[in-house]
Each structure stands twice: as structure tokens, then as C-alpha cells.
Write a protein that holds these residues in place. Sequence first.
Motif, PDB file in Angstrom:
ATOM      1  N   CYS A 116       0.374   9.743   8.082  1.00  0.00           N
ATOM      2  CA  CYS A 116       1.753  10.271   8.053  1.00  0.00           C
ATOM      3  C   CYS A 116       2.245  10.591   9.462  1.00  0.00           C
ATOM      4  N   ARG A 117       1.391  11.174  10.269  1.00  0.00           N
ATOM      5  CA  ARG A 117       1.792  11.537  11.633  1.00  0.00           C
ATOM      6  C   ARG A 117       1.931  10.302  12.525  1.00  0.00           C
ATOM      7  N   LEU A 118       1.062   9.312  12.333  1.00  0.00           N
ATOM      8  CA  LEU A 118       1.177   8.073  13.100  1.00  0.00           C
ATOM      9  C   LEU A 118       2.554   7.434  12.888  1.00  0.00           C
ATOM     10  N   PHE A 119       3.030   7.479  11.666  1.00  0.00           N
ATOM     11  CA  PHE A 119       4.330   6.878  11.344  1.00  0.00           C
ATOM     12  C   PHE A 119       5.472   7.890  11.361  1.00  0.00           C
ATOM     13  N   ASP A 120       5.175   9.124  11.764  1.00  0.00           N
ATOM     14  CA  ASP A 120       6.184  10.173  11.927  1.00  0.00           C
ATOM     15  C   ASP A 120       7.030  10.373  10.670  1.00  0.00           C
ATOM     16  N   ASP A 141      -5.359  14.550   5.494  1.00  0.00           N
ATOM     17  CA  ASP A 141      -5.342  15.128   6.844  1.00  0.00           C
ATOM     18  C   ASP A 141      -4.061  14.755   7.606  1.00  0.00           C
ATOM     19  N   GLU A 142      -3.186  14.008   6.947  1.00  0.00           N
ATOM     20  CA  GLU A 142      -1.871  13.618   7.489  1.00  0.00           C
ATOM     21  C   GLU A 142      -1.960  12.704   8.714  1.00  0.00           C
ATOM     22  N   SER A 143      -3.102  12.104   8.981  1.00  0.00           N
ATOM     23  CA  SER A 143      -3.223  11.263  10.179  1.00  0.00           C
ATOM     24  C   SER A 143      -2.313  10.031  10.095  1.00  0.00           C
ATOM     25  N   VAL A 166       0.868  -1.181   0.000  1.00  0.00           N
ATOM     26  CA  VAL A 166       0.000   0.000   0.000  1.00  0.00           C
ATOM     27  C   VAL A 166       0.904   1.229   0.000  1.00  0.00           C
ATOM     28  N   GLY A 167       0.636   2.158  -0.908  1.00  0.00           N
ATOM     29  CA  GLY A 167       1.377   3.414  -0.955  1.00  0.00           C
ATOM     30  C   GLY A 167       0.551   4.525  -0.327  1.00  0.00           C
ATOM     31  N   ALA A 168       1.219   5.541   0.208  1.00  0.00           N
ATOM     32  CA  ALA A 168       0.502   6.652   0.839  1.00  0.00           C
ATOM     33  C   ALA A 168       1.263   7.958   0.664  1.00  0.00           C
ATOM     34  N   SER A 169       0.501   9.022   0.453  1.00  0.00           N
ATOM     35  CA  SER A 169       1.062  10.373   0.446  1.00  0.00           C
ATOM     36  C   SER A 169      -0.051  11.334   0.849  1.00  0.00           C
ATOM     37  N   ARG A 170       0.303  12.605   0.908  1.00  0.00           N
ATOM     38  CA  ARG A 170      -0.680  13.619   1.295  1.00  0.00           C
ATOM     39  C   ARG A 170      -1.524  14.081   0.113  1.00  0.00           C
ATOM     40  N   ASP A 171      -1.280  13.525  -1.065  1.00  0.00           N
ATOM     41  CA  ASP A 171      -2.045  13.911  -2.249  1.00  0.00           C
ATOM     42  C   ASP A 171      -3.519  13.587  -2.078  1.00  0.00           C
ATOM     43  N   GLY A 172      -4.361  14.331  -2.775  1.00  0.00           N
ATOM     44  CA  GLY A 172      -5.791  14.079  -2.755  1.00  0.00           C
ATOM     45  C   GLY A 172      -6.150  12.826  -3.548  1.00  0.00           C
ATOM     46  N   LEU A 173      -7.394  12.415  -3.422  1.00  0.00           N
ATOM     47  CA  LEU A 173      -7.837  11.172  -4.051  1.00  0.00           C
ATOM     48  C   LEU A 173      -7.696  11.226  -5.573  1.00  0.00           C
ATOM     49  N   ARG A 174      -8.053  12.328  -6.193  1.00  0.00           N
ATOM     50  CA  ARG A 174      -7.968  12.413  -7.659  1.00  0.00           C
ATOM     51  C   ARG A 174      -6.521  12.223  -8.130  1.00  0.00           C
TER      52      ARG A 174
END
Length: 158
Positions: free
Chosen positions: A99-103, A95-97, A67-75
Motif C-alpha cells: 500500500c505504501r509503495l503505491f501510495d 504491514d502496508e508495505s 491481483v487484489g490487495a488490501s490491509r486485511d489479514g489472510l483469513r
Amino acid sequence: MALAIGDKVPDMALLATGDRTVHLSDYLGRHLVLYFYPKASTPGCTQEGQDFRDAAADFATKGAVIVGASRDGLRAQENFKAKQSFPFDLIADTDESLCRLFDVIKMKKMYGKEHLGVERSTFLIDAAGVLRQEWRGVKVKGHVAEVLAALDQLAHIE
């Protein structure tokens, strides 16, 4: 407080490609390779995603989901996934939740200016939802092979 190796990863709801809400608990029973990248459709992030894409069958053989993740929007995430034919979900962590959990939100410099951004990082979470390994400040070249090797080691420990 950031997670540490050996911590159980708390469950949370996340917006994923396909306009779905997924939960971290959805991945229990499989190893989860969660990778964070700074920005969809930029050169380094594209290469990293392509490397994970090209090794997706190897990860699946080892019982792992990517699974990949970034702060980008869904579109932006949907476009990135479609254009690169990623066979895995991307998380729109606006909302960076997560990102913040994993610092992974860090002070970065670009063109001499400081800004907060996502530090390229990968986390290996075992089938029981426990954080087993992390890579921070990732260099893209050779990274996917390192994660695959760590999965092999994890299989020998279990």
C-alpha cells in the motif's frame, strides 16, 4: 517515495491467498492489474471484485493477470475470495508495505471522523514490470471496462 508512471516497479515478497508468498516479479511476462480496495467483504469492495471476476477471461485473453490487495489479514482475504469465487489472488498487506509503495494510504473521513485508510486504486503494470497507468479514487461502476480499454491501448503501443 511513491511510484510514478514509467517507473519500474520494485520486486517485493507478498502474502497471498492460498497461504503462499508471491513476488511482484512472478508476474513479469504478463500485464498485471493490481487493484487496492479498502476492506474485504464490504459492499463496494465486493462489487468491484465481482466486476473483475466477471471480466477475468477478458483480462486473460489480453495477457493480463488480476491481483487484489488490501490491509486485511489472510483469513479475511481467504474468506472473501472463496465466498465470491474470485479466480485471482488477493494480497494480505497487513504491514502496508505494498500500500505504501503505491501510495494508497490516505486520510479518509467516516461518520465525521478522520482515519487512515486505503484509497480505492488500480495500477496497470506492463509485462516488463513498468507502471503504465493508474486510477486513484476509483468509482466502482464502469471501472473494469476502463481498465480493459487501457489494456487494449497498451497492446497497440507495444
